[in-house]
Design an enzyme around this catalytic site. Structure first.
Site, PDB file in Angstrom:
ATOM      1  N   SER A 122       1.842  -6.203   3.087  1.00  0.00           N
ATOM      2  CA  SER A 122       1.008  -5.619   4.136  1.00  0.00           C
ATOM      3  C   SER A 122       1.848  -5.054   5.277  1.00  0.00           C
ATOM      4  O   SER A 122       2.904  -5.590   5.620  1.00  0.00           O
ATOM      5  CB  SER A 122       0.061  -6.692   4.697  1.00  0.00           C
ATOM      6  OG  SER A 122      -0.619  -6.227   5.842  1.00  0.00           O
ATOM      7  N   TYR A 156      -1.001   1.408   6.773  1.00  0.00           N
ATOM      8  CA  TYR A 156      -2.019   1.934   7.675  1.00  0.00           C
ATOM      9  C   TYR A 156      -1.430   3.155   8.369  1.00  0.00           C
ATOM     10  O   TYR A 156      -0.246   3.162   8.716  1.00  0.00           O
ATOM     11  CB  TYR A 156      -2.417   0.905   8.731  1.00  0.00           C
ATOM     12  CG  TYR A 156      -3.169  -0.292   8.212  1.00  0.00           C
ATOM     13  CD1 TYR A 156      -4.429  -0.155   7.644  1.00  0.00           C
ATOM     14  CD2 TYR A 156      -2.627  -1.572   8.304  1.00  0.00           C
ATOM     15  CE1 TYR A 156      -5.126  -1.256   7.175  1.00  0.00           C
ATOM     16  CE2 TYR A 156      -3.316  -2.682   7.843  1.00  0.00           C
ATOM     17  CZ  TYR A 156      -4.568  -2.516   7.278  1.00  0.00           C
ATOM     18  OH  TYR A 156      -5.260  -3.604   6.809  1.00  0.00           O
ATOM     19  N   THR A 182      -4.172   2.497   2.730  1.00  0.00           N
ATOM     20  CA  THR A 182      -5.516   1.985   3.010  1.00  0.00           C
ATOM     21  C   THR A 182      -6.320   3.063   3.721  1.00  0.00           C
ATOM     22  O   THR A 182      -5.907   3.562   4.773  1.00  0.00           O
ATOM     23  CB  THR A 182      -5.437   0.713   3.866  1.00  0.00           C
ATOM     24  OG1 THR A 182      -4.757  -0.309   3.113  1.00  0.00           O
ATOM     25  CG2 THR A 182      -6.823   0.207   4.223  1.00  0.00           C
ATOM     26  N   LYS A 249      -6.312   2.876  -1.401  1.00  0.00           N
ATOM     27  CA  LYS A 249      -7.051   1.596  -1.396  1.00  0.00           C
ATOM     28  C   LYS A 249      -8.250   1.708  -0.458  1.00  0.00           C
ATOM     29  O   LYS A 249      -8.095   2.036   0.715  1.00  0.00           O
ATOM     30  CB  LYS A 249      -6.137   0.462  -0.925  1.00  0.00           C
ATOM     31  CG  LYS A 249      -6.825  -0.903  -0.856  1.00  0.00           C
ATOM     32  CD  LYS A 249      -5.842  -1.966  -0.413  1.00  0.00           C
ATOM     33  CE  LYS A 249      -6.497  -3.340  -0.334  1.00  0.00           C
ATOM     34  NZ  LYS A 249      -7.463  -3.421   0.795  1.00  0.00           N
ATOM     35  N   HIS A 273     -12.449  -3.811   1.234  1.00  0.00           N
ATOM     36  CA  HIS A 273     -11.613  -4.555   2.169  1.00  0.00           C
ATOM     37  C   HIS A 273     -12.041  -6.025   2.246  1.00  0.00           C
ATOM     38  O   HIS A 273     -12.001  -6.656   3.301  1.00  0.00           O
ATOM     39  CB  HIS A 273     -11.663  -3.908   3.562  1.00  0.00           C
ATOM     40  CG  HIS A 273     -10.362  -3.968   4.295  1.00  0.00           C
ATOM     41  ND1 HIS A 273      -9.493  -2.908   4.350  1.00  0.00           N
ATOM     42  CD2 HIS A 273      -9.765  -4.953   5.010  1.00  0.00           C
ATOM     43  CE1 HIS A 273      -8.433  -3.234   5.077  1.00  0.00           C
ATOM     44  NE2 HIS A 273      -8.585  -4.475   5.474  1.00  0.00           N
TER      45      HIS A 273
END
Length: 387
Positions: A122, A156, A182, A249, A273
């Site tokens: 992440s 992100y 994402t 995603k 999510h």
């Protein structure tokens, strides 16, 4: 007479969930577990799997699954550039040191290598991406040279595009093999538990990948503004920075899946999510079915799915509907909280064992058989696996 209470054996993902709930702080547990608004999507993700029934085939030789060194559940994805020991990937989840303060993501990546699977790291990891990549290489070199494990980097896009560009460049330089973009977080969902708990990062735990970029936002990383202007055309900008494969995603709508094909992305992850963004959005299994139907037989786009996967039968159902692999998030965190690296390995091994058992009981000698054997029934309507 003293009677020592015997600890309950941890046999499945729910066992790990309940043990983790006992060990985690209320703030950390709620941060990991809860969803947005009334948490209806969070709940429906799991219920969707229960609504699907399996219709097994019998009198098929499935003995190849019984050998300890069997590769019968092994699968290749992303145009055969990645191999999984079974079709299950570690989903990107934030701040692993909230679950295991000492090692955090380093414990998770060790388990990923040992279990020969992919770990999606992440953006909001509590260990720097470079240190995770270093540990990944070390584990393969020193302990598991036969492992097919890879690292993918979840991204992100922030309003300050320079931050995003540097993250992409760092990931590629560190040896990550794919970029997981994402696309469902133009703003953060309404997560009321974090407000109730006055969520903040404990001393010593930080969103390490963002430290160099914006020191002031370290403890309030959720306030770092996302780019609300992000659109399909920005995929060209990302491609100008990196040669890594791009995986989107957060796809739920069939039109978006078809658009992904037009824009030449390598894969999509059908995801809401984990129920943490738009509450009452469609559960991921219903979305997966619609997306596979919309893409048809001729699409070369890999489709993965996450959300609510708690059993090996859930993995089999997702594969039967047309997914190439699944991603699991919360179960990994429960294993990490309970027993660090070993806990994560145990969670992955439980799911692999259950998946292979489900394959055998459904008469599936190979992964391909899952897709072609017409195994699924939902709401008394037959859903053909071969779509």
């Amino acid at each position: 007479m003293n009677q020592t209470k015997i600890a309950r054996a941890l046999l499945n993902i729910e066992d790990y969930h309940q043990r983790a709930k006992e060990k985690l702080s209320q703030m950390a547990y709620d941060y990991y577990y809860t969803g947005s608004d009334d948490q209806l999507t969070l709940t429906d993700n799991q219920k969707a799997f229960r609504r699907i029934q399996l219709r097994p085939k019998v009198l098929i030789d499935v003995s190849k699954h019984t050998t300890t060194d069997s590769i019968s559940s092994e699968t290749q994805i992303l145009n055969s550039t990645a191999t999984l020991s079974f079709p299950c990937i570690i989903a990107p989840t934030a701040l692993h040191r909230l679950a295991h303060n000492e090692h955090g993501e380093l414990a998770t990546v060790r388990a990923a290598v040992a279990c020969s699977t992919i770990m999606c790291v992440s953006t909001i990891s509590s260990i720097r991406m470079e240190l995770i990549a270093d540990e990944h290489r070390r584990q393969i070199r020193e302990y598991f040279p036969q492992s097919h494990s890879q690292l993918w980097y979840q991204l992100y896009v922030f309003k300050d595009r320079q931050i995003t560009q540097k993250l992409i460049e760092r990931a590629e330089r560190s040896g990550y093999k794919a970029l997981v973009l994402t696309v469902d977080t133009c703003v953060i969902g309404n997560r009321e538990s974090s407000v109730h708990n006055k969520f903040s990062l404990p001393d010593g735990i930080r969103a390490e990948n963002l430290i160099d970029e914006q020191d002031e936002s370290t403890k309030k990383y959720q306030e770092l503004p996302r780019d609300t202007s992000l659109s399909w055309k920005d995929l060209d900008w990302i491609r100008s920075i990196t040669s890594l494969p791009i995986i989107l995603k957060g796809i739920l709508h069939p039109d978006d899946a078809c658009q992904a094909v037009k824009y030449g992305v390598q894969a999509i992850i059908v995801s809401n999510h984990g129920g943490r963004q738009l509450d009452t959005s469609v559960n991921t299994m219903d979305a997966l079915s619609d997306i596979i139907n919309a893409l048809g037989h001729h699409s070369h786009l890999d489709v993965y799915v996450d959300g609510g996967i708690r059993r090996g039968t859930d993995i089999l159902k997702a594969i039967a509907l047309g997914a190439k692999a699944v991603l699991i998030g919360r179960p990994i965190l429960w294993g990490l909280a309970v027993d660090g690296e070993q806990g994560v390995k145990n969670v992955l091994n439980i799911l692999k064992k259950e998946f292979r058992l489900a394959m055998m009981l459904c008469g599936c000698e190979t992964i391909a058989d899952i897709r072609k054997n017409n195994l699924l029934v939902m709401n008394n309507h037959r859903i053909r696996s071969k779509l």
